[in-house]
Scaffold this motif. Structure first.
Motif, PDB file in Angstrom:
ATOM      1  N   MET A  81       0.845  -1.191   0.000  1.00 23.84           N
ATOM      2  CA  MET A  81       0.000   0.000   0.000  1.00 23.84           C
ATOM      3  C   MET A  81       0.882   1.243   0.000  1.00 23.84           C
ATOM      4  O   MET A  81       2.094   1.145   0.188  1.00 23.84           O
ATOM      5  N   ASP A  82       0.257   2.402  -0.211  1.00 24.69           N
ATOM      6  CA  ASP A  82       0.992   3.659  -0.161  1.00 24.69           C
ATOM      7  C   ASP A  82       0.934   4.239   1.242  1.00 24.69           C
ATOM      8  O   ASP A  82       0.015   3.951   2.022  1.00 24.69           O
ATOM      9  N   ILE A 127      -1.730  -3.702 -10.832  1.00 20.82           N
ATOM     10  CA  ILE A 127      -2.119  -3.792  -9.427  1.00 20.82           C
ATOM     11  C   ILE A 127      -1.878  -2.417  -8.838  1.00 20.82           C
ATOM     12  O   ILE A 127      -0.744  -1.930  -8.827  1.00 20.82           O
ATOM     13  N   PRO A 128      -2.912  -1.717  -8.373  1.00 24.49           N
ATOM     14  CA  PRO A 128      -2.705  -0.348  -7.892  1.00 24.49           C
ATOM     15  C   PRO A 128      -1.749  -0.307  -6.710  1.00 24.49           C
ATOM     16  O   PRO A 128      -1.827  -1.137  -5.802  1.00 24.49           O
ATOM     17  N   GLY A 129      -0.862   0.662  -6.736  1.00 23.87           N
ATOM     18  CA  GLY A 129       0.092   0.792  -5.642  1.00 23.87           C
ATOM     19  C   GLY A 129      -0.575   1.063  -4.309  1.00 23.87           C
ATOM     20  O   GLY A 129      -0.014   0.773  -3.260  1.00 23.87           O
ATOM     21  N   ALA A 130      -1.792   1.606  -4.332  1.00 22.11           N
ATOM     22  CA  ALA A 130      -2.491   1.940  -3.092  1.00 22.11           C
ATOM     23  C   ALA A 130      -3.035   0.720  -2.384  1.00 22.11           C
ATOM     24  O   ALA A 130      -3.177   0.731  -1.150  1.00 22.11           O
ATOM     25  N   VAL A 131      -3.358  -0.341  -3.128  1.00 21.91           N
ATOM     26  CA  VAL A 131      -3.942  -1.522  -2.496  1.00 21.91           C
ATOM     27  C   VAL A 131      -3.770  -2.727  -3.425  1.00 21.91           C
ATOM     28  O   VAL A 131      -4.494  -2.879  -4.403  1.00 21.91           O
ATOM     29  N   GLY A 132      -2.819  -3.564  -3.098  1.00 26.11           N
ATOM     30  CA  GLY A 132      -2.565  -4.766  -3.885  1.00 26.11           C
ATOM     31  C   GLY A 132      -1.932  -5.835  -3.023  1.00 26.11           C
ATOM     32  O   GLY A 132      -1.293  -5.544  -2.004  1.00 26.11           O
ATOM     33  N   ALA A 137      -5.715  -7.180  -7.192  1.00 25.51           N
ATOM     34  CA  ALA A 137      -5.895  -5.729  -7.201  1.00 25.51           C
ATOM     35  C   ALA A 137      -7.072  -5.365  -6.316  1.00 25.51           C
ATOM     36  O   ALA A 137      -8.137  -5.970  -6.414  1.00 25.51           O
ATOM     37  N   GLY A 138      -6.872  -4.375  -5.466  1.00 18.62           N
ATOM     38  CA  GLY A 138      -7.952  -3.915  -4.617  1.00 18.62           C
ATOM     39  C   GLY A 138      -8.707  -2.763  -5.248  1.00 18.62           C
ATOM     40  O   GLY A 138      -8.438  -2.336  -6.377  1.00 18.62           O
ATOM     41  N   ASN A 139      -9.667  -2.242  -4.502  1.00 18.15           N
ATOM     42  CA  ASN A 139     -10.555  -1.185  -4.977  1.00 18.15           C
ATOM     43  C   ASN A 139     -10.111   0.148  -4.366  1.00 18.15           C
ATOM     44  O   ASN A 139     -10.440   0.468  -3.233  1.00 18.15           O
ATOM     45  N   ALA A 140      -9.339   0.907  -5.140  1.00 20.76           N
ATOM     46  CA  ALA A 140      -8.828   2.188  -4.660  1.00 20.76           C
ATOM     47  C   ALA A 140      -9.910   3.255  -4.770  1.00 20.76           C
ATOM     48  O   ALA A 140     -10.540   3.408  -5.813  1.00 20.76           O
ATOM     49  N   LYS A 141     -10.097   4.008  -3.698  1.00 19.70           N
ATOM     50  CA  LYS A 141     -11.112   5.060  -3.645  1.00 19.70           C
ATOM     51  C   LYS A 141     -10.448   6.396  -3.351  1.00 19.70           C
ATOM     52  O   LYS A 141      -9.451   6.458  -2.626  1.00 19.70           O
ATOM     53  N   VAL A 142     -11.022   7.442  -3.901  1.00 20.90           N
ATOM     54  CA  VAL A 142     -10.547   8.789  -3.592  1.00 20.90           C
ATOM     55  C   VAL A 142     -11.187   9.240  -2.292  1.00 20.90           C
ATOM     56  O   VAL A 142     -12.416   9.318  -2.189  1.00 20.90           O
TER      57      VAL A 142
END
Length: 732
Positions: A444-445, A511-516, A471-476
């Motif tokens: 994660m970031d 895979i998003p860096g924020a959640v993988g 890959a997870g579900n990145a949200k703003v």
């Protein structure tokens, strides 16, 4: 294509002055390209009578101010040097005149018939058509025909100012010079008729034209071929009575002229047998040629004009093809996303759906952190609320703001801090991997906040032994501002809907860096996280595909990340993403020819990523360029309807994506404005990335400024009891 990168740590060595010097260039190149394309489109519109066109026609007016000798005189009107005179064509001489050309279909046929019967004619060409088909005007001159001006855009000159008349003449002359290397002294006004039709509106124009050195040529025999009355009728109307000479009006452009060509092929030999000669105007009048050779700067200006018009036509043709390709890609992507994302949602939401045995084993969570003092506490505390057993490894990548000390001071169980000199995010993740105790690793970031169920949801797909990454579900999280709302729409619609589609196609690109999450056993054979590109998350995902692992999407593994809050920060982030994606595609290009299970990504995934993430976004500005052009120059109504249609399709996709993600629809209010403003920024960023890639430029990692305002839904995570200082030792 040279694709190179530098680690973000190297950014500290760049002086502020050098960055300021580079800033204008990164904006200048994309803007210059867009301006050049718009200029080519404007030139094309001008040449095609879409810009500055005036289709008004003056109604008949009184003729009391027209000299009688003009009204009763011949069709050749000379008002040069203050003269007021006219000439008639001698008996048994016919001057065929053709208006509105040259036309690529009919003019060559007319020229072929004239050549076949050894006849000459006068072609009154428009500048717009001459600029587009210069080779036909050159052929006219080479085969002994005369050419005359018929204005550039074919307006009724009685409505125009003297400045506009001069412009029409000079541009028409410039086009003829560029096409055939000559100037002409012959002129025929658009919508002209016989000399006796001259009126108080057209006569001042004729006088002015003469003052500019031109002879006005009307006609006294009208074939009316533009009405398509039939071949016999065209011949009858074009034939003068009693052996008189005449200037015959015909057309070689402006529509279907097959009747004109057929009539001409009969008309010429029939009248030649009756003793008529078909000459150009000066031959018939026994006068010096109306064409004068041009040399020097004027000739080169004409040639440059023709070259520019040809380039504008060619470039616009390419743009039109690009627009068609873009439309196909955009609509195709929307259709695929709608269909496949629905399939994905129905599949994973079935009551009996299971990836395999429940995954309950502990997980290592890696948090690379570089100057994340404002965010790191929220990040770590959100992990402490996890419903799944975890260990947390915060890798401090040479932070200078006390990030590591903040984590150590929290004194939380199962939280370790690893310090290293600044080496970049890939190196920090690899350091974390080396210190991780478990096979399943979540990355994660440092500015991201997890929900309590995120880790548990993220690792469940590992129940399938074929899955190597999730890959997870990145949200703003900061979606309350306008720019945050735009990014929220982009994340839900552009990223998560895409991931559902790619999951079904089994070619997830990132895979998003924020959640993988990853299997360590899948990462080790490919060397862990690579620093070859600026998109290490895309790079590693493609490498896993090539090693035969499945990569899937877990919709309920939600992570809340802090999106850039300024245009400058957003630009920096998306520039890095775009450029890094191009680097990753180039690095893994050999996947296109690989065979076996790993070849699926090369056959399906890599082309899709290239088309949908690089080519289509690069061409997408064409939609807005043509929209702007259509709004200004028409057809305005059709343009607006077409654009609203595209917006409606996007709105449907966005609403569907929000429904799948169970998001409130209120943020979609800003969708139209996003399409007008936000997309333009993304276009220029991508164009700049292309320029950087093609020129082999270097791009630095750029640290985004964070506020630490993002929290998981439900409020901040409760603070834990502070442990004694003996329990807070950093790991070397």
């Amino acid at each position: 294509m040279a694709l190179r990168t530098r680690r973000h740590g190297a950014a500290t060595g760049a002086p502020d002055g050098s960055r300021r010097r580079r800033l204008p260039m990164r904006l200048l190149l994309p803007v210059l390209v867009l301006v050049a394309l718009m200029a080519m489109l404007m030139l094309r519109g001008y040449v095609h009578n879409e810009i500055l066109a005036d289709h008004r026609i003056q109604p008949e007016a009184a003729s009391d101010r027209v000299p009688e000798k003009i009204l009763d005189g011949g069709p050749v009107i000379d008002t040069r040097g203050g003269r007021t005179g006219s000439l008639r064509v001698p008996d048994h001489r016919l001057v065929l005149t053709f208006d509105d050309g040259p036309d690529p279909t009919w003019t060559p046929k007319v020229l072929d018939v004239l050549k076949k019967h050894h006849a000459h004619a006068v072609f009154f060409v428009t500048g717009s058509m001459t600029s587009r088909y210069p080779e036909l005007v050159k052929r006219m001159v080479d085969e002994g025909h005369e050419v005359g001006l018929h204005t550039f855009n074919h307006p009724d000159l009685s409505y125009q100012s003297k400045k506009r008349i001069d412009w029409e003449l000079s541009q028409n002359q410039l086009a003829i010079t560029g096409a055939a290397g000559v100037r002409t002294s012959l002129f025929r006004p658009p919508y002209s008729s016989f000399a006796d039709a001259m009126d108080n509106k057209s006569w001042p124009v004729t006088e002015y034209i003469g003052s500019r050195g031109y002879i006005t040529v009307v006609n006294n025999t009208d074939s009316e071929d533009w009405k398509k009355p039939g071949v016999d009728e065209i011949i009858r109307r074009a034939t003068p009575h009693g052996g008189k000479g005449a200037i015959v009006l015909m057309h070689d452009s402006g529509g279907d002229r097959h009747q004109t060509v057929q009539a001409l092929d009969r008309f010429l030999p029939e009248l030649q047998e009756r003793g008529y000669r078909f000459d150009n105007l000066t031959e018939a009048l026994g006068a010096p040629s109306a064409l004068t050779p041009v040399a020097g700067a004027d000739l080169w200006k004409g040639k440059a004009w023709v070259l520019l018009v040809r380039a504008a036509d060619d470039i616009t043709g390419v743009l039109v093809v690009g627009l068609a390709v873009t439309g196909t890609l955009v609509i195709g992507r929307f259709v695929l996303m709608l269909l496949l994302s629905g399939v994905h949602a129905r599949r994973v939401r079935r009551k009996n759906f299971s990836w395999g045995p429940p995954v309950t084993e502990p997980v290592s969570v890696l948090v690379p952190a570089y100057n994340e003092a404002k965010c790191i506490e929220n990040t770590v505390r959100s992990l402490m609320a996890s419903e799944h057993p975890i260990e947390v490894i915060v890798v401090d990548d040479g932070s200078t703001d006390g990030t590591a000390r903040i984590v150590e001071a929290m004194g939380l169980p199962n939280v370790r801090v690893v310090r290293q000199l600044n080496a970049g995010k890939p190196a920090a993740l690899n350091r974390g991997l080396a210190n991780a105790r478990h096979d399943l690793v979540v990355m994660m970031d440092g500015d991201t906040v997890f929900e309590p169920a995120t880790v548990r949801e993220l690792v469940q797909p590992f129940g399938d032994p074929r899955v190597g990454a999730v890959a997870g579900n990145a949200k703003v999280g900061n979606r309350d501002s306008l720019i945050g709302a735009w990014q929220h729409i982009e994340y839900v619609m552009g990223f998560n809907l895409d991931r559902r589609m790619y999951d079904i196609l089994r070619c997830m690109p990132t895979i998003p860096g924020a959640v993988g999450a990853f299997r360590r056993s899948a990462l080790e054979p490919i060397g862990g996280m690579s620093d070859d590109t600026l998109a290490e998350d895309t790079d590693v995902t493609m490498a896993l595909h090539r090693n035969g692992w499945r990569v899937v999407y877990a919709e309920n593994a939600r992570a809340w990340t802090e999106a850039p809050e300024s245009v400058q920060q957003l630009w920096s982030q998306r520039y890095r993403w775009s450029y890094g994606t191009m680097q990753a595609i180039w690095k893994h290009r050999r996947a296109l020819v690989e065979r076996g299970p790993s070849g699926r990504f090369g056959r399906v995934g890599l082309p899709f990523v290239s088309l949908f993430m690089v080519v289509a976004p690069l061409l997408a500005p064409l939609i807005d360029v043509f929209l702007l052009y259509g709004l200004i120059f028409g057809p305005t109504q059709k343009t607006v309807v077409a654009w609203l249609g595209v917006l409606a399709i996007q709105a449907v996709c966005a609403a569907y994506a929000f429904r799948l993600d169970r998001e409130r629809m209120t943020h979609l209010i800003s969708l139209p404005l996003q399409q007008i403003l936000y997309r333009q920024l993304m276009y220029v960023v991508l164009l700049q990335s292309w320029i950087t890639a093609l020129t082999g430029g270097r791009l630095r990692w750029q640290k985004l400024r964070r506020t630490g305002a993002v929290e998981a839904p439900g409020g901040p995570v409760p603070r834990q009891r502070t442990r004694s200082s003996s329990d807070r030792r950093p790991v070397a």
